[in-house]
Write a protein that holds these residues in place. Structure first.
Motif, PDB file in Angstrom:
ATOM      1  N   ALA A 161      -0.662  -3.112   5.209  1.00 32.66           N
ATOM      2  CA  ALA A 161      -0.212  -1.800   4.734  1.00 32.66           C
ATOM      3  C   ALA A 161      -1.086  -1.319   3.586  1.00 32.66           C
ATOM      4  O   ALA A 161      -1.791  -2.104   2.936  1.00 32.66           O
ATOM      5  CB  ALA A 161       1.248  -1.877   4.295  1.00 32.66           C
TER       6      ALA A 161
ATOM      7  N   GLY B 163       2.614   0.987   0.798  1.00 33.85           N
ATOM      8  CA  GLY B 163       3.283   0.562   2.027  1.00 33.85           C
ATOM      9  C   GLY B 163       4.136  -0.679   1.868  1.00 33.85           C
ATOM     10  O   GLY B 163       4.328  -1.420   2.841  1.00 33.85           O
TER      11      GLY B 163
ATOM     12  N   TRP C  51       6.842  -1.266   4.498  1.00 30.06           N
ATOM     13  CA  TRP C  51       6.404  -1.842   5.774  1.00 30.06           C
ATOM     14  C   TRP C  51       6.383  -3.364   5.694  1.00 30.06           C
ATOM     15  O   TRP C  51       6.805  -4.055   6.633  1.00 30.06           O
ATOM     16  CB  TRP C  51       5.013  -1.334   6.139  1.00 30.06           C
ATOM     17  CG  TRP C  51       4.920   0.073   6.616  1.00 30.06           C
ATOM     18  CD1 TRP C  51       4.189   1.086   6.063  1.00 30.06           C
ATOM     19  CD2 TRP C  51       5.563   0.647   7.767  1.00 30.06           C
ATOM     20  NE1 TRP C  51       4.333   2.247   6.770  1.00 30.06           N
ATOM     21  CE2 TRP C  51       5.167   2.007   7.843  1.00 30.06           C
ATOM     22  CE3 TRP C  51       6.430   0.137   8.736  1.00 30.06           C
ATOM     23  CZ2 TRP C  51       5.617   2.858   8.844  1.00 30.06           C
ATOM     24  CZ3 TRP C  51       6.870   0.989   9.749  1.00 30.06           C
ATOM     25  CH2 TRP C  51       6.477   2.325   9.792  1.00 30.06           C
ATOM     26  N   CYS C  52       5.876  -3.890   4.601  1.00 29.37           N
ATOM     27  CA  CYS C  52       5.803  -5.345   4.440  1.00 29.37           C
ATOM     28  C   CYS C  52       7.195  -5.964   4.385  1.00 29.37           C
ATOM     29  O   CYS C  52       7.445  -7.026   4.977  1.00 29.37           O
ATOM     30  CB  CYS C  52       5.012  -5.689   3.175  1.00 29.37           C
ATOM     31  SG  CYS C  52       3.271  -5.208   3.259  1.00 29.37           S
TER      32      CYS C  52
ATOM     33  N   THR D 131      -0.166  -5.972   1.569  1.00 31.43           N
ATOM     34  CA  THR D 131      -0.799  -4.701   1.246  1.00 31.43           C
ATOM     35  C   THR D 131      -2.234  -4.976   0.817  1.00 31.43           C
ATOM     36  O   THR D 131      -2.524  -5.995   0.183  1.00 31.43           O
ATOM     37  CB  THR D 131      -0.059  -3.971   0.113  1.00 31.43           C
ATOM     38  OG1 THR D 131       0.019  -4.827  -1.034  1.00 31.43           O
ATOM     39  CG2 THR D 131       1.341  -3.571   0.557  1.00 31.43           C
TER      40      THR D 131
ATOM     41  N   ALA E 262       0.217   1.827   7.815  1.00 31.54           N
ATOM     42  CA  ALA E 262       0.068   0.393   8.095  1.00 31.54           C
ATOM     43  C   ALA E 262      -0.515   0.201   9.494  1.00 31.54           C
ATOM     44  O   ALA E 262      -0.421   1.090  10.354  1.00 31.54           O
ATOM     45  CB  ALA E 262       1.419  -0.314   7.998  1.00 31.54           C
TER      46      ALA E 262
ATOM     47  N   ARG F  90      -0.100   1.195  14.848  1.00 32.57           N
ATOM     48  CA  ARG F  90      -0.360   1.698  13.504  1.00 32.57           C
ATOM     49  C   ARG F  90       0.528   2.902  13.220  1.00 32.57           C
ATOM     50  O   ARG F  90       1.021   3.580  14.136  1.00 32.57           O
ATOM     51  CB  ARG F  90      -1.833   2.064  13.315  1.00 32.57           C
ATOM     52  CG  ARG F  90      -2.284   3.299  14.060  1.00 32.57           C
ATOM     53  CD  ARG F  90      -3.725   3.657  13.753  1.00 32.57           C
ATOM     54  NE  ARG F  90      -4.208   4.730  14.620  1.00 32.57           N
ATOM     55  CZ  ARG F  90      -5.446   5.226  14.588  1.00 32.57           C
ATOM     56  NH1 ARG F  90      -6.329   4.737  13.735  1.00 32.57           N
ATOM     57  NH2 ARG F  90      -5.799   6.197  15.412  1.00 32.57           N
TER      58      ARG F  90
ATOM     59  N   LEU G 137       4.494   6.444   5.985  1.00 31.20           N
ATOM     60  CA  LEU G 137       5.715   5.648   5.930  1.00 31.20           C
ATOM     61  C   LEU G 137       6.794   6.315   6.774  1.00 31.20           C
ATOM     62  O   LEU G 137       7.074   7.507   6.607  1.00 31.20           O
ATOM     63  CB  LEU G 137       6.188   5.493   4.484  1.00 31.20           C
ATOM     64  CG  LEU G 137       7.382   4.568   4.251  1.00 31.20           C
ATOM     65  CD1 LEU G 137       7.023   3.137   4.610  1.00 31.20           C
ATOM     66  CD2 LEU G 137       7.838   4.655   2.801  1.00 31.20           C
TER      67      LEU G 137
END
Length: 592
Positions: free
Chosen positions: A505, A509, A512-513, A531, A557, A569, A573
């Protein structure tokens, strides 16, 4: 009672494809049983160039160091060249006609260096496969069996049952497995399944001589130490061939072993005797028989064929069993190894109930189009060999006097010489598809399969063979970048592979993680998350290399598969990152 072996995957074939699959499955924690009817690995030195992608795989498997210890040094594999014979009475015998940078020029080509932190290696198949066998036996003790012959199999509801003959003892036994990998060169499994090969079969016959000799003592040989493959165009004979050094302890023109391959013309199926083949070698190179030791003369048909199916039930077709192509471009073994890399992580995830059975269908969806494109490229390269020779004015139909007259224009002053060199430059430009083909064997992409496609176009290549444009579009190889910390720089490749998905990310991001880590824990998935940013995050891109290639915003990401291809991808966000990523994983892993 008949002996029975219980395993998860049966691998039929002990060449580079099967041995690579054995190592990959072992690294993924999958039990396998490999059988090869031969006592030992191949004695043929014909396949020798190992591409960037192949070497990335062998680095991951821990074999790279052993390969490079025996490989040709970079300094001796920066160019290919065309020569007016090798030796002879004429002062111009052995003179270089033209040369072309090839296979990344030993790591010097900037575009190839930017594509990966790895580079080509050059090691004959006869020396590569024993290394692979040793490593496969170490990774999967007791699972690699040479001189064991596959006799046939039947598929049942819960797996396959194969009959194997131990050729040392004469004992016949059964192997029960979930899946079968046909890495046998198309000898038994594919025909038994009724899989047809489509394309151009036996279009010509190649004859190669593997020999030892001191060629450094001839003519101008010492002038081309940085050349790997030498196309020999002897004006006296009109019989072209390709001369390739095989080491093993010295390279360049100081190599002691060589392979000389006669360039086969379309439809030329003449089978010279061994003595005739050696006589043609002596004529074309212009060398004496004294001091030359012939190891073997081999013949094989030139094919440009692809299997109509890569999967039949629980059986998968890989390597030469799935595609056979002319050696022009050095794609054959590399494409085979990459078949194994594409398939083995998928089998591991299905066996571990981390993915649905449908994931295995993506093997054919992804690899068959790549095989067809690669076979087409190799077939075109082979046909181009004669066009390149003709651009120098060389032809088997010419007499010696005419060939010499035409070739000498390459070294002449004045308008005639300039015109001849312009034609020759156009000729070796054709050869770029054979030797400068980063977009063919590294930049190939998957249009469908275990990925979530998006409608955002990737950067357009200006040349289908040589112009590789990295992209994070799903289906593309993840772009390379150098990252840094207080200990120095390291490759993004160090974070990828090993049977794991990786979510990368941007600096904004983190959500996302968090979503990726939650899903990994809930589903038991091999999924890492991080990230990467210039000055914030978990990994640092201080020179903006990843930033320039990631193609998404600071809160976007990408999800990278275990085989280093981008699977999904997001440019920004999502409103619900976890639900969005979960839906993407369901599509990729066929979880439904």
């Amino acid at each position: 009672m008949k002996k029975t072996v219980e395993t998860e995957v049966l691998i039929v074939g002990g060449g580079a494809t099967g041995l690579t699959a054995s190592m990959l499955l072992a690294r993924h924690g999958v039990n396998s049983w490999l059988v090869s009817k031969y006592k030992q690995t191949s004695m043929l030195p014909k396949a020798h160039l190992l591409s960037i992608k192949t070497m990335e795989i062998y680095r991951e498997l821990g074999v790279e160091e052993a390969i490079r210890a025996q490989s040709c040094p970079d300094a001796h594999m920066r160019y290919v060249g065309w020569y007016a014979g090798l030796a002879g009475a004429d002062p111009d015998h052995g003179r270089e006609i033209a040369r072309l940078g090839a296979f990344g020029r030993g790591g010097e080509d900037g575009d190839w260096r930017a594509a990966s932190d790895n580079r080509y290696a050059n090691l004959p198949q006869a020396r590569l496969e024993p290394l692979l066998r040793t490593h496969a036996q170490a990774l999967a003790p007791g699972a690699v069996h040479f001189h064991h012959e596959f006799r046939g199999f039947r598929e049942e509801a819960d797996g396959i049952v194969a009959t194997i003959l131990d050729r040392d003892t004469g004992e016949q036994y059964e192997v029960h497995a979930q899946y079968l990998l046909a890495c046998d060169g198309g000898q038994i499994v594919g025909p038994q399944l009724g899989v047809e090969m489509e394309g151009e079969a036996a279009v010509a016959t190649t004859v190669s001589v593997h020999f030892s000799a001191d060629l450094a003592r001839y003519g101008r040989a010492h002038e081309s130490e940085d050349v790997l493959n030498r196309t020999i165009l002897n004006p006296e004979t009109g019989e072209p061939g390709v001369l390739v050094p095989m080491g093993p302890d010295a390279w360049g023109m100081r190599s002691r072993e060589w392979v000389f391959s006669m360039i086969a013309a379309p439809g030329d199926h003449k089978q010279d005797s061994d003595d005739e083949a050696v006589a043609k070698l002596l004529r074309t190179l212009g060398i004496a028989r004294e001091g030359l030791q012939v190891h073997q003369v081999t013949r094989w048909p030139l094919n440009a064929v692809v299997a109509a199916r890569f999967r039949v039930g629980r059986a998968f077709i890989l390597g030469d069993a799935a595609h056979r192509m002319p050696p022009a471009g050095a794609h054959g073994l590399n494409t085979a190894v990459q078949d194994s890399y594409n398939l083995c992580w998928k089998i591991a995830m299905v066996l571990r109930a981390q993915a649905g059975e449908g994931l295995l269908d993506s093997y054919e969806a992804e690899r068959q189009p790549v095989a067809r494109a690669t076979v087409d490229s190799a077939y075109g390269n082979w046909r181009n060999a004669w066009r390149i020779a003709a651009s120098f004015g060389f032809s088997a139909a010419n007499g010696a006097q005419q060939n010499w007259q035409n070739l000498r224009l390459q070294w002449a002053d004045g308008p005639e010489g300039e015109a001849a060199r312009r034609r020759a430059t156009q000729g070796i430009g054709i050869a770029c598809s054979t030797y400068h083909h980063l977009n063919v064997n590294y930049g190939y992409t998957y249009a469908s399969g275990a990925l979530v496609a998006d409608e955002i176009p990737a950067p357009a290549s200006l040349d289908s063979h040589g112009d590789f444009r990295p992209s994070t579009k799903p289906g593309h190889t993840v772009p390379h970048a150098w990252l840094e910390d207080t200990r120095g720089r390291y490759s993004i490749n160090d974070l990828l592979g090993e049977g794991r998905f990786v979510l990368i990310a941007g600096e904004q991001g983190d959500a996302w993680c968090e979503a990726a880590r939650a899903l990994a824990a809930e589903r038991g998935l091999p999924l890492d998350a991080m990230t990467i940013s210039v000055r914030e995050g978990e990994r640092f891109d201080l020179r903006c290399e990843w930033l320039k290639r990631r193609e998404h915003g600071p809160a976007g990401a990408v999800l990278v598969r275990p085989d280093r291809f981008v699977a999904w991808r997001s440019m920004t966000l999502a409103q619900d990152p976890k639900a969005t990523l979960a839906a993407a994983l369901d599509r990729i892993l066929a979880c439904g």
